[in-house]
Every structure is written in structure tokens, then in C-alpha cells.
Write a protein that holds these residues in place. Structure first.
Motif, PDB file in Angstrom:
ATOM      1  N   VAL A   8      40.349  47.522  12.352  1.00 28.08           N
ATOM      2  CA  VAL A   8      41.193  48.699  12.580  1.00 28.08           C
ATOM      3  C   VAL A   8      40.360  49.836  13.188  1.00 28.08           C
ATOM      4  O   VAL A   8      40.841  50.594  14.042  1.00 28.08           O
ATOM      5  CB  VAL A   8      41.860  49.156  11.266  1.00 28.08           C
ATOM      6  N   ALA A   9      39.108  49.937  12.773  1.00 29.03           N
ATOM      7  CA  ALA A   9      38.240  50.984  13.321  1.00 29.03           C
ATOM      8  C   ALA A   9      38.009  50.787  14.815  1.00 29.03           C
ATOM      9  O   ALA A   9      38.073  51.737  15.599  1.00 29.03           O
ATOM     10  CB  ALA A   9      36.910  51.012  12.579  1.00 29.03           C
ATOM     11  N   ILE A  10      37.752  49.547  15.244  1.00 30.80           N
ATOM     12  CA  ILE A  10      37.540  49.314  16.673  1.00 30.80           C
ATOM     13  C   ILE A  10      38.852  49.464  17.421  1.00 30.80           C
ATOM     14  O   ILE A  10      38.868  49.854  18.600  1.00 30.80           O
ATOM     15  CB  ILE A  10      36.894  47.934  16.920  1.00 30.80           C
ATOM     16  N   LEU A  11      39.981  49.211  16.774  1.00 27.05           N
ATOM     17  CA  LEU A  11      41.285  49.446  17.397  1.00 27.05           C
ATOM     18  C   LEU A  11      41.436  50.921  17.763  1.00 27.05           C
ATOM     19  O   LEU A  11      41.824  51.264  18.889  1.00 27.05           O
ATOM     20  CB  LEU A  11      42.397  49.005  16.444  1.00 27.05           C
TER      21      LEU A  11
ATOM     22  N   GLY B 278      31.350  56.473  13.244  1.00 26.16           N
ATOM     23  CA  GLY B 278      32.213  56.369  14.408  1.00 26.16           C
ATOM     24  C   GLY B 278      33.570  56.999  14.199  1.00 26.16           C
ATOM     25  O   GLY B 278      34.150  57.586  15.121  1.00 26.16           O
ATOM     26  N   LEU B 279      34.089  56.928  12.992  1.00 33.20           N
ATOM     27  CA  LEU B 279      35.410  57.492  12.706  1.00 33.20           C
ATOM     28  C   LEU B 279      35.411  59.016  12.769  1.00 33.20           C
ATOM     29  O   LEU B 279      36.465  59.631  12.897  1.00 33.20           O
ATOM     30  CB  LEU B 279      35.886  57.018  11.328  1.00 33.20           C
TER      31      LEU B 279
ATOM     32  N   SER C  52      41.947  58.023  12.005  1.00 33.00           N
ATOM     33  CA  SER C  52      40.522  57.970  11.662  1.00 33.00           C
ATOM     34  C   SER C  52      40.269  58.517  10.261  1.00 33.00           C
ATOM     35  O   SER C  52      39.475  57.962   9.493  1.00 33.00           O
ATOM     36  CB  SER C  52      39.708  58.761  12.691  1.00 33.00           C
ATOM     37  N   ALA C  53      40.939  59.603   9.917  1.00 36.05           N
ATOM     38  CA  ALA C  53      40.759  60.196   8.589  1.00 36.05           C
ATOM     39  C   ALA C  53      41.239  59.248   7.504  1.00 36.05           C
ATOM     40  O   ALA C  53      40.560  59.057   6.474  1.00 36.05           O
ATOM     41  CB  ALA C  53      41.509  61.521   8.513  1.00 36.05           C
ATOM     42  N   ALA C  54      42.403  58.624   7.699  1.00 34.01           N
ATOM     43  CA  ALA C  54      42.940  57.702   6.699  1.00 34.01           C
ATOM     44  C   ALA C  54      42.020  56.502   6.514  1.00 34.01           C
ATOM     45  O   ALA C  54      41.755  56.062   5.383  1.00 34.01           O
ATOM     46  CB  ALA C  54      44.341  57.247   7.109  1.00 34.01           C
TER      47      ALA C  54
ATOM     48  N   ARG D 116      35.624  54.607   2.395  1.00 30.95           N
ATOM     49  CA  ARG D 116      34.826  55.285   1.369  1.00 30.95           C
ATOM     50  C   ARG D 116      35.228  54.818  -0.020  1.00 30.95           C
ATOM     51  O   ARG D 116      34.375  54.560  -0.874  1.00 30.95           O
ATOM     52  CB  ARG D 116      35.022  56.801   1.498  1.00 30.95           C
ATOM     53  N   ARG D 117      36.538  54.684  -0.254  1.00 32.50           N
ATOM     54  CA  ARG D 117      37.015  54.251  -1.553  1.00 32.50           C
ATOM     55  C   ARG D 117      36.573  52.817  -1.854  1.00 32.50           C
ATOM     56  O   ARG D 117      36.120  52.510  -2.956  1.00 32.50           O
ATOM     57  CB  ARG D 117      38.534  54.359  -1.607  1.00 32.50           C
TER      58      ARG D 117
END
Length: 410
Positions: free
Chosen positions: A216-219, A275-276, A376-378, A384-385
């Protein structure tokens, strides 16, 4: 594992890197020419974005259905076909410089990239042999070669347009043809890893365990890149800066290479979290540069975004995927990772192009920036969680292994 009459691995590694560079070099070779093709065809920003998305329309089926092809027929054949497809796509736009031909060319490039997206990473890792860091080194070199290739093609065309704006098509398109042909023939010199003819032709990609969030991050990261390549050129052309589209593409893609050494020194999840933060920040600066026709701001924002898109997020995620599966699954796992990437590379681009036609470029860029910040924040909070939960579990089950818990938390 390799035929003895071929190049030894230490020489084959740089040759393979150059070949992967040339496959991706062709992908954005025409990016600065998109407004020219659109004007010649009488189409707007939405049609430009749709032609751009033909790349993903061919790439995704290749990832879905041909992810395991190289395991059956060997790594070299898909690589040679990919180089020839790059040559064919470039010739197509030389023969017919229209938006329709551009869509066909980008379909060729998409199929080419799909053929090597997974197998190229697996092949490079195999060339590194039995080294403990083979998976990390293989992923790092593939990430470097492809990120440089994706941006350099657009940059070279942009430079040609600045040096000789009246020469169309630019020299860069003609010059690519012999290089691609020679590289395709040179595939025969590469070592030939073992083939598995008993494997089925069509096999689905796989998702490496625990890497969906990295996908999802690379998306999100590559959605930003897609909008820059597919939508921004028309905005620059409207202000008389069409040639700068090549620089925008190069800066948002290939400058990420400068940040890959730092990404290699970080744990994958920590690199992705960095990156986020950088992707939405960089795109916001870039969007302001586009709206206010400020080229320094545009290029600065592109560099910030690229540090994640092809630096921290790209390399961190690819290295994690490459190391999370058995060698036999590496090609299919990399294909699964790139499915996330190229979904982001297509749907947001077409949507942004439609919004630009309907409401104007500033509104389209503002809406995309807001969506990028929220997503990105979500995802950062989710990662992190999960890292905190994993660290807590590791500490509870292995209280004497604090260093390991810290590495997992990172």
C-alpha cells in the motif's frame, strides 16, 4: 547453476543492470512529447492520462498471468522479449506520432516491464550466488537500475527539445533503437539459470507474508509519480514549458537513487515510514510549483517526493519482499509487490486527468494532494501500531533479547 561458457556472474551483473536500465529507459522516453501528441490528435488532459495508463493496462495482466513464466522458460527469454518490445514501442511513435500510437507504445512498454518486474529481481539475486546478502544486494541494484532508467529517458528527450525544439521527433527516440537491439542480442551472453519445464505456464503472483502494508505504501508513492508523468506535462505546456516535463519526470523518479544508500542502512519498515512523510510533503511543494509556474519549486518538490518514491519506500519494500520468501517464489512475490505499485500508477492518474479537464488543474492537484496526505497518515499510524504490537510481543516472549525486539520495532 549457470552454463560455464557464459559470462561469469561478476561480469553478468553489470550487464543485466544495463539491460534492465534500457527496458525502463524506454518507458518515459516520450513523456515530454505527450502535449505535442495530444495537440496533433485534438485531445485534452483526460485523453493524455488515458494514453499514459495504457502502460498499466498491459503491465498488470503480465504481472497477473506471467509472474512465473521465467521459472519455466528461463530468465533470459523474457528479458530479450522485453528489450524488443521497448524497441517496437519506440518505433511505433516514430512512425505515427499521435496519441493513439502513444497508447500502443505504452502498452508495449507495460508488457515489457511486466515481463522483467519480478524475474529481473530474481535473476539479479541468483547472479549474486550464495552470499548472505544476495537478496538485499539484488533488490538494491535492480531498484537503482530501474529508477535511473524510468527517469533518464524523459530527461534525455527533454534536453533534446531544449537544444533543438524544432526537431521532431527528437534524436533521443532514434538513438534508443540500436541500443535496445544490441542489448537484446547481448542477453545470449548472460548465464542461464536452471529452468523448470514442469511448472505451469500461468501462475498467480504471491503476496509475501506481512508485506501488504508495504504494498500500500508503494501504491501511494507511485500514484504521486504517475500524476507527475501523466498529468503535469499538459500543465507545463499550457505555460510554454513543455520541455521541462522531462526534467520533472527525471527529478521525481531518478533522484531517488541518491537516497537508496541511506535506505539500505535502515530497517525496511522504518524506511517506508520515512517515505510516508516525504511523499505528500514533496508532492505538495511540487503542486504549488505547477500551479504558480515556479520551476525551482516544482523540481525541489519532485526531489523530495522521489527520495521516497524510488528511494526509501521503493527499496525498503522491495528488499523486504525479496527476503520474506523462498528463492523459488521471489519472481512471483516481486510481481505481487509491483501490482500494488502499478495500481497506484494508473487509477489516480486517470482520475486526476478527468478532474483537470472538468474542474481545472489546480483543483485536481489539490484533491490529489489531500488524498495523498490522508492515505499516508493513516498508513503511517497503522505501521506504527503494528510495530509497537510486534515489539511488545517479542519482549514478552523473549525478554532477554532486547536488541532483536528493537530491530523488529524499527
Amino acid at each position: 547453476m549457470f552454463a560455464s561458457h557464459r559470462l561469469p556472474s561478476r561480469r553478468a551483473i553489470p550487464l543485466l543492470a544495463v539491460q534492465l536500465f534500457l527496458v525502463t529507459f524506454s518507458v518515459n522516453l516520450q513523456a515530454p512529447l505527450v502535449p505535442h501528441y495530444a495537440a496533433a490528435s485534438g485531445h485534452g488532459t483526460g485523453a493524455q492520462a488515458l494514453a499514459f495508463a495504457c502502460y498499466v493496462g498491459a503491465l498488470v495482466p503480465a504481472l497477473l498471468f506471467l509472474a512465473g513464466l521465467s521459472d519455466r522458460v528461463g530468465r533470459r527469454l523474457p528479458l530479450a522479449v522485453a528489450l524488443l518490445l521497448g524497441l517496437a514501442g519506440t518505433w511505433l511513435t516514430l512512425r505515427w506520432p499521435t496519441l493513439v500510437a502513444l497508447g500502443g507504445a505504452r502498452a508495449c512498454y507495460g508488457l515489457a516491464t511486466g515481463l522483467v518486474a519480478g524475474s529481473g529481481t530474481a535473476y539479479m539475486t541468483e547472479l549474486y550466488g550464495e552470499r548472505e546478502d544476495a537478496a538485499t544486494r539484488g533488490a538494491a541494484l535492480v531498484a537503482a537500475a530501474t529508477s535511473l532508467g524510468f527517469g533518464t529517458g524523459a530527461l534525455v528527450t527533454g534536453l533534446c527539445l531544449i537544444a533543438a525544439p524544432s526537431v521532431l521527433p527528437p534524436l533521443s527516440l532514434w538513438a534508443y533503437l540500436p541500443f535496445a537491439l544490441v542489448a537484446a542480442l547481448a542477453v545470449a551472453a548472460l548465464p542461464a539459470p536452471a529452468r523448470h519445464p514442469d511448472m505451469p505456464w500461468l501462475r498467480w503472483p504471491v503476496l509475501a507474508p506481512g508485506t501488504v502494508a508495504l504494498g500500500v505504501a508503494i501504491l501511494l508513492a507511485w500514484a504521486a509519480v504517475g500524476v507527475v508523468i501523466g498529468v503535469v506535462p499538459s500543465a507545463l505546456a499550457a505555460h510554454g514549458h513543455a520541455a521541462w516535463a522531462g526534467f520533472a519526470t527525471f527529478f521525481v523518479v531518478s533522484t531517488g537513487l541518491l537516497f537508496q544508500p541511506a535506505a539500505r542502512r535502515m530497517a525496511p519498515v522504518r524506511a517506508v515510514r520515512a517515505g510516508l512523510v516525504l511523499v505528500p510533503l514533496g508532492f505538495a511543494v511540487l503542486a504549488l510549483g505547477v500551479v504558480y509556474v515556479n520551476l525551482p519549486a516544482l523540481l525541489a518538490g519532485a526531489v523530495i517526493a522521489s527520495s521516497a518514491c524510488y528511494g526509501f519506500t521503493y527499496l525498503g519494500g522491495l528488499a523486504a519482499v525479496n527476503a520474506a520468501v523462498a528463492p523459488a517464489l521471489r519472481a512471483r512475490a516481486a510481481a505481487g509487490y509491483f501490482l500494488f505499485a502499478y495500481f497506484g500508477f494508473s487509477v489516480p492518474v486517470v482520475t486526476s486527468g478527468w478532474l483537470a479537464d472538468r474542474f481545472g488543474m489546480p483543483v485536481a492537484l489539490a484533491l490529489f494532494t489531500a488524498a495523498l496526505i490522508a492515505g499516508s497518515a493513516a498508513l503511517a499510524l497503522t505501521l506504527r501500531r503494528r510495530s509497537t504490537e510486534a515489539a511488545t510481543t517479542a519482549t514478552a516472549t523473549r525478554p532477554v533479547c532486547a536488541p532483536a525486539a528493537r530491530r523488529l520495532r524499527d
